[in-house]
Design a protein around this motif. Structure first.
Motif, PDB file in Angstrom:
ATOM      1  N   GLU A  73      -2.732 -10.765  -6.300  1.00 31.16           N
ATOM      2  CA  GLU A  73      -2.392 -11.921  -5.479  1.00 31.16           C
ATOM      3  C   GLU A  73      -3.569 -12.881  -5.329  1.00 31.16           C
ATOM      4  OE1 GLU A  73       0.475 -12.723  -4.810  1.00 31.16           O
ATOM      5  OE2 GLU A  73       0.324 -14.259  -3.259  1.00 31.16           O
TER       6      GLU A  73
ATOM      7  N   ILE B 137       2.688   4.739   3.089  1.00 30.04           N
ATOM      8  CA  ILE B 137       3.350   4.327   1.841  1.00 30.04           C
ATOM      9  C   ILE B 137       2.670   4.993   0.647  1.00 30.04           C
ATOM     10  CG2 ILE B 137       3.803   2.375   0.307  1.00 30.04           C
ATOM     11  CD1 ILE B 137       4.015   0.605   2.771  1.00 30.04           C
TER      12      ILE B 137
ATOM     13  N   VAL C 180       6.642  -4.417  -5.184  1.00 28.20           N
ATOM     14  CA  VAL C 180       6.299  -5.731  -4.632  1.00 28.20           C
ATOM     15  C   VAL C 180       6.411  -6.762  -5.758  1.00 28.20           C
ATOM     16  CG1 VAL C 180       4.478  -7.088  -3.541  1.00 28.20           C
ATOM     17  CG2 VAL C 180       4.723  -4.695  -2.967  1.00 28.20           C
ATOM     18  N   GLY C 181       6.846  -7.953  -5.403  1.00 30.78           N
ATOM     19  CA  GLY C 181       6.905  -9.025  -6.392  1.00 30.78           C
ATOM     20  C   GLY C 181       5.508  -9.589  -6.608  1.00 30.78           C
ATOM     21  N   LEU C 182       5.024  -9.513  -7.832  1.00 34.46           N
ATOM     22  CA  LEU C 182       3.725 -10.118  -8.152  1.00 34.46           C
ATOM     23  C   LEU C 182       3.974 -11.336  -9.031  1.00 34.46           C
ATOM     24  CD1 LEU C 182       1.376  -7.090  -8.875  1.00 34.46           C
ATOM     25  CD2 LEU C 182       1.662  -8.365  -6.767  1.00 34.46           C
ATOM     26  N   ARG C 183       3.063 -12.304  -8.927  1.00 31.79           N
ATOM     27  CA  ARG C 183       3.279 -13.542  -9.663  1.00 31.79           C
ATOM     28  C   ARG C 183       2.731 -13.450 -11.093  1.00 31.79           C
ATOM     29  NH1 ARG C 183       1.705 -18.445  -5.746  1.00 31.79           N
ATOM     30  NH2 ARG C 183       0.265 -17.026  -4.721  1.00 31.79           N
TER      31      ARG C 183
ATOM     32  N   LEU D 142       3.820  -0.279  -7.061  1.00 33.25           N
ATOM     33  CA  LEU D 142       2.425  -0.077  -6.661  1.00 33.25           C
ATOM     34  C   LEU D 142       2.259   1.270  -5.970  1.00 33.25           C
ATOM     35  CD1 LEU D 142       1.541  -3.613  -5.238  1.00 33.25           C
ATOM     36  CD2 LEU D 142       1.025  -2.699  -7.494  1.00 33.25           C
ATOM     37  N   TYR D 143       1.128   1.903  -6.204  1.00 34.83           N
ATOM     38  CA  TYR D 143       0.791   3.203  -5.607  1.00 34.83           C
ATOM     39  C   TYR D 143      -0.517   3.026  -4.841  1.00 34.83           C
ATOM     40  CZ  TYR D 143       4.330   4.687  -8.924  1.00 34.83           C
ATOM     41  OH  TYR D 143       5.507   4.811  -9.633  1.00 34.83           O
ATOM     42  N   PRO D 144      -0.434   2.763  -3.527  1.00 33.42           N
ATOM     43  CA  PRO D 144      -1.643   2.404  -2.774  1.00 33.42           C
ATOM     44  C   PRO D 144      -2.720   3.482  -2.777  1.00 33.42           C
ATOM     45  CG  PRO D 144       0.333   1.937  -1.497  1.00 33.42           C
ATOM     46  CD  PRO D 144       0.771   2.701  -2.694  1.00 33.42           C
TER      47      PRO D 144
ATOM     48  N   THR E  94       5.653   1.744  -3.622  1.00 30.94           N
ATOM     49  CA  THR E  94       6.522   0.631  -3.185  1.00 30.94           C
ATOM     50  C   THR E  94       6.573  -0.419  -4.284  1.00 30.94           C
ATOM     51  OG1 THR E  94       6.944  -0.937  -1.391  1.00 30.94           O
ATOM     52  CG2 THR E  94       4.661  -0.674  -2.063  1.00 30.94           C
TER      53      THR E  94
ATOM     54  N   ASP F 182      -3.564   5.203  -5.278  1.00 29.06           N
ATOM     55  CA  ASP F 182      -4.000   5.329  -6.677  1.00 29.06           C
ATOM     56  C   ASP F 182      -3.511   6.636  -7.305  1.00 29.06           C
ATOM     57  OD1 ASP F 182      -5.236   2.842  -6.527  1.00 29.06           O
ATOM     58  OD2 ASP F 182      -7.018   3.714  -5.640  1.00 29.06           O
TER      59      ASP F 182
END
Lengths: 87, 562
Positions: free
Chosen positions: B125, B66, B71-74, B148-150, B69, B152
């Motif tokens: 998270e 990946i 992702v839903g963050l709170r 997000l860019y895992p 991607t 970096d």
């Protein structure tokens, strides 16, 4: 006759109400399960990102450098002898 | 007495009649005239009409890792009225520790008088879980999407980024924004006081169409190795910028593409604007001596010269009334065309160009794709500059032969060298290998733009460029175990007045490996290296640094005994 009719109507109304109640409860349960599914999917996506971060070659190389590991200066290459045709 | 009672009754009757009439009038007004408005207000209290966001597609490298991607963050919000005033200091203190922020600032926001406010958006998270575990009153979470860019900063210029409005910009995010973003849906439902959708009520749903996932041709391992070497080279040379492009010459697939200075796609707001520019695709420079390979290829293809054709090198050539010198004024004496590349003799390149002629050189420059966008599927590609033949002065035949007076992007030059490497065919470079949507997987078909040189010419060029590394100026690019073909380049930098900056250069190396059956083609460029004319040594060191990794990732078997 009238009593029987009233009884029938009452029974049907009761049946209808019980169906509606059951349907409502079922729908709320579906909503709860959908929310749970969405949360699990979100958690799964977060774990996938974490996995990708941990697998990142750049991160592994940085960790290796921190541990004092260095890149090998030269990689010895071994060449197999040419295959001999068996008689 | 009876008369009084009758009067009272009449008065009461009138009062009741008036009240009844007023009530009836009001009822009529509510039920008939104001009905739509009241109904609308009532429905609005229970109905929610939401845009359901589509999930932005995932971007992966060619091995499935990946790269980007969503992702839903709170996000943490507060309803201050639900937090007792005497508890606010303690709440702010606890949040300050977990959020790494000043508790006084949090307290100030809680006391701001707002009914509802975000305290922190898109929390990590772990932090969100820790805050939720405190069970503080008046706080809640709302999930918001975050790109997000895992890896970096790795591959930042290939990927681009997504801005605060959710629009993809630069790189693949920009070029494929329409495909990645999908189509939002809509959900209209009636809700109960607990904000749950009413089971038996209004429900209109138009589901969102999620964005397509993209698989790139980029190999994360090769990309990381290239970025490591580019970073090292730039730090060593204190260069202002640089780039590395790695292509698969067999189909034009981009295996790695890096540019420096770089940026963090997750934190573009604090990035320097210049760092956003992709120097591999959106920046052009004079190619210098790396151009000689293309000049010689054109002349051999036109049978104007052969690898063994020779001339007598006196250290310079005079063309159009101008004297064009070899680097450092060296005179080589008898020199073959192969040695022109090995020694990077400017006078030799002029000799070859004269044999070829301006029209043919210009034709081949265009055929190799210089001066035209490659058509790579990335945003903001530069075309470089090749002046029309009609505007050429006689001297331009000589200067163009060794890469002055025209500009190229690193990607253009890599595509041109790929044509030499693969037997003569120019491929359109591409970055997206496939996209996957609801209909399945759609693979990108490589595009062969045209045949530029014959297979025989390409084979001769591979041999000559291999000799340039084995015996010539590019010796430092040799990699144990592999045959390498390549050419160095040192170019001056034009200034605004049409002259060249003094003592400032662009150093480069273009090459491929293994030379006999190339699997990778690369161009490395360093902008304004401090070692000036020796910058090509650092460019070759960078090649030597990542090439073994790239060849290993490509599963290329060594073809030479060290």
């Amino acid at each position: 006759m009238a009593g029987a009719s009233i009884g029938l109507v009452f029974t049907l109304a009761l049946l209808y109400l019980s169906q509606i109640t059951s349907l409502s409860a079922g729908d709320y349960e579906v909503q709860r399960l959908q929310a749970e599914r969405d949360e699990l999917r979100r958690q799964n996506a977060l774990l996938e990102v974490q996995l990708a971060r941990l697998d990142s070659p750049a991160r592994i190389e940085t960790l290796a450098t921190r541990l004092g590991l260095v890149r090998v200066a030269s990689v010895p290459l071994l060449f197999p002898a040419p295959l001999q045709a068996k008689k | 007495m009876q008369a009084v009672s009758a009067t009272r009754l009449r008065v009461l009757f009138v009062i009741f009649a008036l009240l009844s009439t007023t009530l009836a009038g009001k009822m009529t007004y509510w039920q008939a005239i104001a009905r739509p408005e009241l109904l609308s207000l009532a429905i609005d209290q229970v109905r929610s009409d939401l845009v359901v966001a589509a999930q932005r597609g995932v971007i992966r490298d060619r091995n499935g890792a990946i790269l980007a991607t969503t992702v839903g963050l709170r996000s943490l919000y507060a309803i201050p009225a639900q937090i007792p005033k005497e508890d606010r200091a303690a709440v702010a203190e606890k949040l300050g520790v977990l959020l790494g922020r000043d508790p006084a600032a949090i307290r100030e926001r809680l006391d701001s008088g707002a009914e509802w406010l975000y305290l922190h958006r898109r929390l990590p998270e772990d932090t969100a879980v820790a805050i939720a575990a405190l069970h503080l009153p008046g706080l809640g979470f709302q999930t918001e999407p975050k790109r997000l860019y895992p890896s970096d900063t790795v591959g930042a210029h290939v990927l681009g980024f997504v801005n605060d409005e959710g629009n993809g910009q630069y790189g693949v995010e920009g070029a494929y924004d329409g495909i990645l973003r999908g189509t939002p849906g809509r959900l209209v439902v009636e809700r109960d006081p607990a904000n749950r959708a009413l089971p038996i009520g209004l429900r209109e749903a138009q589901p969102p169409v999620n964005g397509a996932d993209l698989s790139l041709t980029i190999d994360l391992g090769i990309q990381t190795a290239c970025e490591r070497e580019l970073r090292t080279a730039i730090e060593k040379e204190k260069a202002t910028g640089g780039s590395i492009v790695v292509l698969d010459p067999r189909d034009g697939a981009v295996l790695a593409l890096c540019s420096a200075p770089s940026f963090d796609p997750s934190a573009v707001a604090i990035a320097d604007l210049e760092s956003l520019r992709d120097r591999a695709v959106s920046w052009a420079y004079e190619p210098g001596s790396t151009m000689k390979a293309l000049t010689v290829a054109a002349a051999i293809d036109q049978k104007a010269v052969t690898p063994t054709t020779s001339y007598y090198d006196v250290g310079y050539a005079i063309i159009g009334g101008r004297r064009l010198n070899n680097a450092l004024g060296k005179a080589y004496g008898p020199t073959t065309v192969t040695q022109v590349l090995e020694r990077s003799a400017n006078a030799g390149a002029v000799f070859v160009a004269r044999k070829l002629g301006a029209e043919q050189l210009y034709r081949y420059i265009n055929a190799f794709g210089l001066g035209h966008a490659t058509g790579v599927d990335l945003a903001a590609e530069a075309t470089g500059q090749v002046r029309p033949l009609a505007e050429w002065y006689p001297v331009d035949l000589g200067t163009a032969a060794f890469g002055q007076g025209l500009s190229v992007t690193p990607l253009q030059l890599a595509a041109a060298y790929a044509a030499i490497a693969n037997g003569g065919i120019l491929y359109r470079p591409y970055v997206v290998a496939s996209r996957r949507d609801a209909d399945g997987e759609h693979r990108t078909a490589p595009v062969a733009v045209r045949r530029v040189i014959s297979a025989e010419t390409a084979a001769a060029m591979r041999m000559m460029l291999t000799s340039t590394v084995d015996n010539g100026i590019a010796k430092n690019a040799s990699v144990p175990g592999f045959s390498i073909a390549g050419k160095t380049g040192t170019a001056q930098i034009p200034d605004a007045t049409g002259s060249y900056e003094s003592d400032e250069y662009v150093s480069s190396f273009a090459g491929f490996a293994p030379a006999d059956d190339p699997k990778i083609v690369t161009v490395i460029v360093l902008e304004r290296p401090q070692s000036r004319l020796l910058g090509t040594l650092t460019a070759m060191a960078a090649f030597r640094g990542f090439a073994p990794d790239a060849l290993r990732y490509e599963r290329v078997q060594p073809d030479r005994r060290p």
